[in-house]
Write a protein that holds these residues in place. Structure first.
Motif, PDB file in Angstrom:
ATOM      1  N   GLY A 191       9.171   1.065 -25.604  1.00  0.00           N
ATOM      2  CA  GLY A 191       9.316  -0.308 -26.083  1.00  0.00           C
ATOM      3  C   GLY A 191       9.438  -1.341 -24.977  1.00  0.00           C
ATOM      4  N   MET A 192       9.326  -0.898 -23.713  1.00  0.00           N
ATOM      5  CA  MET A 192       9.510  -1.863 -22.629  1.00  0.00           C
ATOM      6  C   MET A 192       8.359  -2.859 -22.564  1.00  0.00           C
ATOM      7  N   GLU A 193       7.177  -2.455 -23.102  1.00  0.00           N
ATOM      8  CA  GLU A 193       6.064  -3.414 -23.118  1.00  0.00           C
ATOM      9  C   GLU A 193       6.443  -4.662 -23.918  1.00  0.00           C
ATOM     10  N   LEU A 194       7.278  -4.464 -24.940  1.00  0.00           N
ATOM     11  CA  LEU A 194       7.704  -5.624 -25.729  1.00  0.00           C
ATOM     12  C   LEU A 194       8.597  -6.535 -24.907  1.00  0.00           C
ATOM     13  N   ASP A 195       9.510  -5.922 -24.120  1.00  0.00           N
ATOM     14  CA  ASP A 195      10.353  -6.730 -23.241  1.00  0.00           C
ATOM     15  C   ASP A 195       9.504  -7.513 -22.253  1.00  0.00           C
ATOM     16  N   ALA A 196       8.481  -6.834 -21.720  1.00  0.00           N
ATOM     17  CA  ALA A 196       7.634  -7.497 -20.730  1.00  0.00           C
ATOM     18  C   ALA A 196       6.895  -8.672 -21.369  1.00  0.00           C
ATOM     19  N   ILE A 197       6.347  -8.455 -22.586  1.00  0.00           N
ATOM     20  CA  ILE A 197       5.638  -9.543 -23.264  1.00  0.00           C
ATOM     21  C   ILE A 197       6.613 -10.686 -23.545  1.00  0.00           C
ATOM     22  N   ALA A 198       7.816 -10.332 -24.015  1.00  0.00           N
ATOM     23  CA  ALA A 198       8.821 -11.363 -24.311  1.00  0.00           C
ATOM     24  C   ALA A 198       9.144 -12.170 -23.050  1.00  0.00           C
ATOM     25  N   ALA A 199       9.283 -11.474 -21.915  1.00  0.00           N
ATOM     26  CA  ALA A 199       9.605 -12.176 -20.663  1.00  0.00           C
ATOM     27  C   ALA A 199       8.489 -13.154 -20.300  1.00  0.00           C
ATOM     28  N   VAL A 200       7.244 -12.726 -20.504  1.00  0.00           N
ATOM     29  CA  VAL A 200       6.126 -13.596 -20.158  1.00  0.00           C
ATOM     30  C   VAL A 200       6.128 -14.838 -21.051  1.00  0.00           C
ATOM     31  N   VAL A 201       6.389 -14.625 -22.347  1.00  0.00           N
ATOM     32  CA  VAL A 201       6.396 -15.761 -23.287  1.00  0.00           C
ATOM     33  C   VAL A 201       7.547 -16.707 -22.962  1.00  0.00           C
ATOM     34  N   ILE A 202       8.728 -16.134 -22.735  1.00  0.00           N
ATOM     35  CA  ILE A 202       9.874 -16.982 -22.403  1.00  0.00           C
ATOM     36  C   ILE A 202       9.612 -17.696 -21.080  1.00  0.00           C
ATOM     37  N   GLY A 203       8.819 -17.064 -20.215  1.00  0.00           N
ATOM     38  CA  GLY A 203       8.463 -17.686 -18.941  1.00  0.00           C
ATOM     39  C   GLY A 203       7.476 -18.821 -19.087  1.00  0.00           C
ATOM     40  N   GLY A 204       7.048 -19.112 -20.304  1.00  0.00           N
ATOM     41  CA  GLY A 204       6.220 -20.299 -20.517  1.00  0.00           C
ATOM     42  C   GLY A 204       4.722 -20.060 -20.475  1.00  0.00           C
ATOM     43  N   THR A 205       4.296 -18.798 -20.431  1.00  0.00           N
ATOM     44  CA  THR A 205       2.858 -18.535 -20.440  1.00  0.00           C
ATOM     45  C   THR A 205       2.352 -18.558 -21.875  1.00  0.00           C
ATOM     46  N   LEU A 206       1.219 -19.232 -22.055  1.00  0.00           N
ATOM     47  CA  LEU A 206       0.647 -19.350 -23.394  1.00  0.00           C
ATOM     48  C   LEU A 206      -0.005 -18.026 -23.773  1.00  0.00           C
ATOM     49  N   LEU A 207       0.347 -17.493 -24.944  1.00  0.00           N
ATOM     50  CA  LEU A 207      -0.197 -16.179 -25.309  1.00  0.00           C
ATOM     51  C   LEU A 207      -1.685 -16.190 -25.595  1.00  0.00           C
ATOM     52  N   THR A 208      -2.240 -17.383 -25.798  1.00  0.00           N
ATOM     53  CA  THR A 208      -3.688 -17.444 -25.993  1.00  0.00           C
ATOM     54  C   THR A 208      -4.434 -17.422 -24.662  1.00  0.00           C
ATOM     55  N   GLY A 209      -3.685 -17.428 -23.571  1.00  0.00           N
ATOM     56  CA  GLY A 209      -4.310 -17.310 -22.266  1.00  0.00           C
ATOM     57  C   GLY A 209      -4.600 -18.651 -21.615  1.00  0.00           C
ATOM     58  N   SER A 225      14.954 -14.419 -31.093  1.00  0.00           N
ATOM     59  CA  SER A 225      15.066 -15.836 -31.458  1.00  0.00           C
ATOM     60  C   SER A 225      14.517 -16.727 -30.356  1.00  0.00           C
ATOM     61  N   LEU A 226      14.782 -16.304 -29.118  1.00  0.00           N
ATOM     62  CA  LEU A 226      14.316 -17.107 -27.985  1.00  0.00           C
ATOM     63  C   LEU A 226      12.788 -17.143 -27.941  1.00  0.00           C
ATOM     64  N   VAL A 227      12.173 -15.969 -28.169  1.00  0.00           N
ATOM     65  CA  VAL A 227      10.714 -15.913 -28.200  1.00  0.00           C
ATOM     66  C   VAL A 227      10.194 -16.831 -29.304  1.00  0.00           C
ATOM     67  N   LEU A 228      10.850 -16.762 -30.466  1.00  0.00           N
ATOM     68  CA  LEU A 228      10.456 -17.609 -31.592  1.00  0.00           C
ATOM     69  C   LEU A 228      10.552 -19.086 -31.213  1.00  0.00           C
ATOM     70  N   ALA A 229      11.706 -19.450 -30.615  1.00  0.00           N
ATOM     71  CA  ALA A 229      11.892 -20.842 -30.231  1.00  0.00           C
ATOM     72  C   ALA A 229      10.788 -21.271 -29.266  1.00  0.00           C
ATOM     73  N   PHE A 230      10.447 -20.381 -28.327  1.00  0.00           N
ATOM     74  CA  PHE A 230       9.447 -20.745 -27.320  1.00  0.00           C
ATOM     75  C   PHE A 230       8.059 -20.928 -27.922  1.00  0.00           C
ATOM     76  N   ILE A 231       7.693 -20.028 -28.821  1.00  0.00           N
ATOM     77  CA  ILE A 231       6.333 -20.184 -29.353  1.00  0.00           C
ATOM     78  C   ILE A 231       6.233 -21.407 -30.253  1.00  0.00           C
ATOM     79  N   ILE A 232       7.314 -21.707 -30.982  1.00  0.00           N
ATOM     80  CA  ILE A 232       7.257 -22.916 -31.810  1.00  0.00           C
ATOM     81  C   ILE A 232       7.211 -24.146 -30.908  1.00  0.00           C
ATOM     82  N   PHE A 233       7.981 -24.095 -29.841  1.00  0.00           N
ATOM     83  CA  PHE A 233       7.979 -25.190 -28.875  1.00  0.00           C
ATOM     84  C   PHE A 233       6.588 -25.369 -28.251  1.00  0.00           C
ATOM     85  N   GLN A 234       5.971 -24.240 -27.906  1.00  0.00           N
ATOM     86  CA  GLN A 234       4.627 -24.310 -27.306  1.00  0.00           C
ATOM     87  C   GLN A 234       3.626 -24.916 -28.280  1.00  0.00           C
TER      88      GLN A 234
END
Lengths: 321, 502, 343
Positions: free
Chosen positions: A241-259, A298-307
């Motif tokens: 499940g660490m891939e999920l942590d890594a993805i979460a870190a990237v999203v919280i880091g402000g990278t747009l998931l659409t690239g 929740s943080l990931v959620l907040a970030f994507i809504i913010f983005q």
């Protein structure tokens, strides 16, 4: 300020806010010791998340990294313990194996136009499966080299800078250089911006795609090695499940998931924020560990809504062109 | 003919897809230092020819000679390395990268393994100055207008030492001032010896800027002419060929107007969120209202508003006397509106669903998901639609994407006619379809008006509007600047109203 | 040319794959197909395969609809955990109405699906990301409800959902079959399936036609949540307890895989629930085959991944093109004149 910096600035502000809030609540929360421990304890996640950053920047995703970490740690442990290799011989072999694994996934994605999600999902099963086949039991490592590497380091302001922290710094310096001072870096952003245009502009699509997944897997293998040193063992079920942590870190880091939009340093901040939340929960004492998951979710959620909210600055234009 | 050297020569290029031949032995000669127009109706083979030149497709036969070497580019970047660059209508640059990075992507100057950003910025600024662009090259490309992006794309192409520059409909989304700037740049480049192939459908622009013209029709070359020796009517005749007569009988024909008091749809000094202002009109049953104006003048924006895609910010739209403020297509459809959208591929057809499903979707959506149309009724409806609109398709279960553009358009029209709309909005209904289907669609429009349907048709083809409208709204710069009614509607009156301030 | 046309039939590849796996079983151990009726209940390996694949099949039914709209639902595993936790805790409370508890479980699924669907269709967030949130946070929530313990219960009535039998078949199989038929009727006897496919193929055009694309996208996530809740109750009933950490772990990936093995594209569009079920059976039968053939179960994951890649490649039009090209070349070498006249 350009709109593209806003997410990463928000991440930085959030990090500082968490730090200040924590230190108002608990003395010693914002001490150099705690901060440096954050780096040490999360170094393997940060290295993995760096690779994930490039994948996500290019508009892809890599679900296999957690399993690659496990496979690398098992491979490393077997070579050192069962075959008596010196770790310095084993490490390059592990890294090369990781690179080859990523290159194959990248080639499948590029040549057969398969979706990264499903290819790396298969990669996730494959790496975990291979690790299990190699050894179902955890293999403890007793090689003296591990101790000397783990003991290497120096203390600064009451905190400890160990080999993992140093490696982390080197790897992120490399990541920054790659993202902003090499052609490949530009190609990766280009792929995430608009892959059709990128191809027409002469971006070598195959080479870039393969490089991206090779890089991600190599960094996952490297993080597996760091993890092996950290736990002094190799185990097929580590990093689940660490891939999920890594993805979460990237999203919280402000990278747009659409690239296309995001920064390497944002990811480091994202990992640190996740670490801070864990630290805060452990300082708190009465909160249980599962709150970490809820907070990060929740943080990931907040970030994507913010983005979504600020994507008026760039996302919508991208869609129009 | 002057003996200027040929920069690029195409000999007997052939290309077919699925055994349908799209290019048949096409020749083209581009000379250094000329602007050469490539003209043809949609489907004539222009885009295929360009794709062969730029390596996106490989030709089945024939040869491409650049300078004195035979080349066979395999990819667009191959072609670019050889000196053939293309700038497309949809700017194919990267919105997320800076202007400077876009200009030098893939050929960044490096030292000690690092990109020299300072050098890139300086060079980019200098390069763009040659194009009269004084912009901050550090900003992402997406922060500039399409016109600027287009010029950046041309600058990149030229700077990659292009010997041949292909401009594929570059003026489609530019305003007059921007077009003038583009033409100035094109002339400068021509004078410096670049061969420019200019693809456009604006004939005025062809006469304004080009030296020679090559016309394609149905995958064959009709001929190459010097621009100043080819009168406009001959040019059109060459483009349309023998089929021209199909449109001839569509001379102005004003449908009988409904009674004055039966106003169905009325706009009273309306301003729309998407920028259109001063919109005033009354539509009665059986009216065919044409929306005329250049691209970007606000034609499509009116269609969007009526279909609930953009809202009215001031003024009032009323339907049968009651205020009408749709907030979604579904709301507009409920009131009896239908829209045949401008971009057939992304807004019209639902590919890869079958022709049958595409035909039935609108009616089914109206009925709701819980009341499916029975199989028997489906077959009857589909057969009737295929027969009535003469849709050419061997099997209604075929994915709609396999039909030709004209037949796809007919499917979209038939889809809406099943729902019996009272107001049918058609945004560029004849764009990109073959001449036969073109005439049939115009005939259909007339028939529908005669049956009492109200039609609102936006079109860039004036002769088409003249053929069926009894009112033409003239749009310029997102403002309604006039309305021509009845027998006053002629090609000349509409053209001059579009061109000159009233 | 003929062989390649055969590939294009949507049903052929999954059915042949399943048949091959079953055939392998027949060769390895003929008793695989042996069925026995005992104490009013059917027993046998085939029944086991069906029984074990029930939770995955339920998830895959919901997942098919979500994937058809061009989305994906990563959160279903976490929804299983939350449903289990809610039901197990209610069973230990003073409430003794089983139907109320089942309704509460279903309600959890609806809420989870509504949140996912809301994020996707009303906030416009990418489905992978929107459902990732609940995938990460969901297990935390389940642990919160369970207070970090594995909550067990003693309630034969509820347990019968997982271990009982209806009409001589294990109840999970019957429940799954029932939901499958219900779902199939829902999408194919109404125009819902058509609207779902249209929304997946071209959302913009669909909304221009008047199809309520947003509502449809939202509702498929709700349906996926509901399916996950049923699966969650079956798993919980089966083990007489709720394990927030492991219940349904990685099952979402198996479900996605089943949909893909059934020939659906992750980009959205056409879907077929029967094909999805075949995909589920392939996965489960494969697992059983590996066990029966005497291969160490640790090879399970490895073999599974190789089969996924094989199927993906077989579905890829590019590989088919390469194969076609290979045969064309071979053919050309034999008789160049014929090929030239053809092309």
């Amino acid at each position: 300020m350009s709109a593209r910096f806003i997410p990463v600035v928000v991440t930085a502000v959030l990090f500082l806010a968490l730090l200040i809030a924590g230190s108002l609540q608990f003395s010693g929360f914002a001490s150099p010791r705690v901060l440096l421990n954050l780096l040490t304890d999360n170094s393997f996640l940060a290295i993995m998340a760096l690779g994930m950053t490039f994948v996500i920047l290019s508009g892809g995703i890599d679900l296999s990294v957690g399993s690659v970490l496990a496979l690398s740690s098992v491979l490393c442990a077997i070579l050192v313990e069962k075959h008596g290799w010196h770790p310095l011989q084993a490490i390059p072999v592990v890294l090369i194996a990781g690179a080859a694994f990523g290159a194959i996934m990248g080639a499948l994605i590029h040549v057969y136009k398969l979706q990264p999600f499903i290819v790396t999902l298969a990669g996730m099963f494959f790496a975990r499966g291979l690790a299990t086949v190699l050894s179902e039991q955890s293999i403890p490592i007793t090689h003296s080299f591990f101790d000397s590497v783990n003991n290497f380091g120096f203390s600064v302001l009451g905190g400890w800078i160990g080999s993992a922290t140093l490696l982390l710094i080197v790897v992120f310096a490399f990541g920054l250089w790659l993202a902003h001072f090499t052609r490949l870096g530009g190609y990766i952003y280009a792929l995430g911006g608009n892959s059709t245009s990128a191809a027409l502009l002469g971006v070598p699509m195959g080479l870039t795609t393969i490089s991206i997944y090779t890089l991600s897997s190599t960094l996952a293998a490297l993080s597996g090695i760091v993890y092996t040193f950290y736990t002094a063992s190799g185990y097929a079920l580590s990093g689940v499940g660490m891939e999920l942590d890594a993805i979460a870190a990237v999203v919280i880091g402000g990278t747009l998931l659409t690239g296309g939009y995001g920064y390497v340093l944002g990811t480091l901040l994202g990992v640190m924020i996740m670490g801070l939340i864990q630290t805060w929960i452990s300082f708190h004492g009465s909160l249980n560990s599962w709150w970490t998951k809820i907070f990060i979710g929740s943080l990931v959620l907040a970030f994507i809504i913010f983005q979504r909210g600020i994507s008026a600055g760039f996302g919508t234009k991208k869609a129009k062109i | 003919m002057t003996a200027r050297p040929a920069a690029l020569q195409l000999n007997k290029i052939c290309k077919s897809f699925n055994r349908v031949s799209v290019l048949r032995s096409v020749d083209l000669e581009l000379r250094a230092g000329e602007i050469h127009a490539l003209l043809g109706e949609n489907g004539a083979g222009k885009s295929t020819l360009i794709k062969v030149m730029t390596g996106a497709y490989s030709a089945d036969g024939g040869e491409i000679i650049l300078g004195d070497k035979t080349i066979s580019p395999q990819t667009p970047s191959d072609a670019q390395k050889l000196g053939i660059s293309t700038v497309y209508q949809e700017v194919n640059l990267l919105p997320n990268l800076s202007v400077a990075h876009n200009l030098y992507l893939g050929r960044e100057p490096r030292r000690f393994g690092c990109i020299q950003w300072k050098k890139i910025r300086a060079r980019a600024t200098e390069l763009l100055k040659r194009f009269d662009l004084d912009i901050n090259v550090n900003e992402p490309l997406s922060s500039y207008s399409i016109a600027v992006q287009q010029l950046v794309a041309i600058a990149r192409a030229v700077d990659c030492s292009a010997k041949v520059l292909i401009l594929d409909e570059p003026t489609a989304s530019l305003d007059a001032r921007e077009v003038a700037l583009l033409f100035r740049v094109m002339r400068d480049l021509r004078d410096s010896g670049v061969a420019i192939l200019f693809v456009t459908h604006f004939l005025d622009q062809v006469y304004e800027v080009t030296d020679r013209i090559t016309i394609l029709r149905n995958g064959e070359r009709v001929g190459t002419f010097a621009t100043n020796a080819l009168p406009r009517n001959e040019l059109v005749a060459h483009m349309l060929g023998k089929e021209l007569h199909a449109l001839e009988h569509l001379s102005h024909h004003c449908p009988p107007a409904g009674r004055e008091e039966d106003v169905l749809l009325e706009a009273d000094s309306v301003t729309i969120a998407n920028g259109v202002e001063q919109l005033n009109f009354k539509a009665r049953q059986g009216d065919a209202i044409g929306l005329a104006g250049l691209l970007g003048s606000g034609r499509s924006e009116i269609c969007s508003m009526l279909f609930g895609l953009s809202h009215v910010t001031s003024g009032k739209v009323s339907l049968a006397g009651k205020e009408f403020r749709p907030n979604s297509p579904a709301a507009a459809i409920k009131k009896g509106f239908a829209l045949c959208p401008e971009d057939r591929k992304t807004e019209g057809i639902v590919d890869p669903l079958s022709v049958r499903e595409n035909l039935l979707l609108a009616l089914q959506a109206q009925k709701g998901w819980w009341r499916p149309i029975r199989a028997q009724q489906q077959k009857a409806l589909v057969d009737e639609a295929i027969r009535a609109l003469k849709i050419v398709c061997s099997d209604a279960e075929k994915p709609i994407g396999q039909l030709s553009g004209g037949n796809q358009q007919k499917v979209i029209l038939a889809r809406w006619l099943m729902t019996k709309p009272q107001i049918f909005i058609l945004d560029e209904p004849t764009r990109g379809i073959d001449i036969g289907a073109h005439a049939e669609i115009l005939e259909l429009i007339r028939k529908l008006c005669a049956e009492g349907m109200t039609l609102i048709v936006a079109s860039s083809e004036i002769e088409e509007l003249v053929a069926f409208s009894n009112k033409v709204i003239i749009m310029r710069d997102k403002k309604m600047v006039g309305m021509i009614e009845g027998d006053a509607i002629t090609e000349n009156s509409v053209l001059s109203a579009i061109a000159t301030p009233v | 040319m003929r062989t390649i046309q055969l590939f294009d039939s949507r049903f052929l590849l999954p059915v042949v794959a399943l048949a091959l796996i079953l055939l392998t079983n027949l060769i390895l151990s003929p008793e695989f197909f042996h069925l026995e009726f005992k104490d009013g209940r059917l027993y046998g390996s085939l029944v086991d395969v069906l029984n074990r694949s029930a939770p995955c099949a339920l998830l895959a039914i919901g997942m098919s609809l979500v994937i058809a709209t061009g989305g994906i639902d990563l959160s279903v595993g976490a929804v299983i955990a939350i449903t289990g936790a809610v039901c197990a805790n209610l069973l230990n409370s003073s409430i003794d109405s089983i139907s109320l508890i089942v309704l509460a479980g279903l309600f959890v699924g609806v809420v989870a699906g509504a949140v996912n669907g809301g994020l996707v269709s009303f906030f416009g967030i990418q489905p992978i990301v929107a459902t990732l949130v609940l995938m990460v946070a969901g297990r935390g929530i389940a642990q919160l409800i369970n207070d970090g313990q594995i909550v067990t219960f003693q309630n034969p009535a509820f347990a019968s959902i997982g271990v009982g039998s209806i009409f001589g078949l294990p109840s999970p199989v019957v429940i799954t079959l029932g939901i499958f038929l219900l779902a199939q009727a829902f999408v194919r006897l109404t125009a819902m399936g058509l609207f779902i496919e249209a929304s997946g193929c071209n959302p913009k055009a669909s909304s221009y036609i008047g199809i309520p694309v947003r509502t449809i996208k939202w509702s498929v996530y709700v349906m996926s949540g509901l399916c996950a809740a049923v699966a969650g109750m079956i798993i919980t009933a089966d083990i007489h307890g709720a394990d927030a950490n492991n219940a349904g772990l990685w099952l979402e990936l198996d479900a996605i895989l089943a949909v893909v093995l059934g020939g659906a594209s992750l980009a959205g569009g056409r879907f077929s629930l029967p094909l999805t079920l075949i995909g589920v059976l392939i996965i489960q039968a494969m697992t059983t085959t590996i066990i029966m053939s005497g291969i160490d179960p640790k090879f399970n994951l490895l073999i599974k991944s190789l089969i996924i890649v094989t199927v993906l490649l077989l579905q890829s039009p590019i590989l088919r093109g390469q194969i076609r090209g290979f045969f064309a070349r071979k053919h050309k070498a034999e008789n160049s004149a014929v090929v030239e006249s053809q092309s």
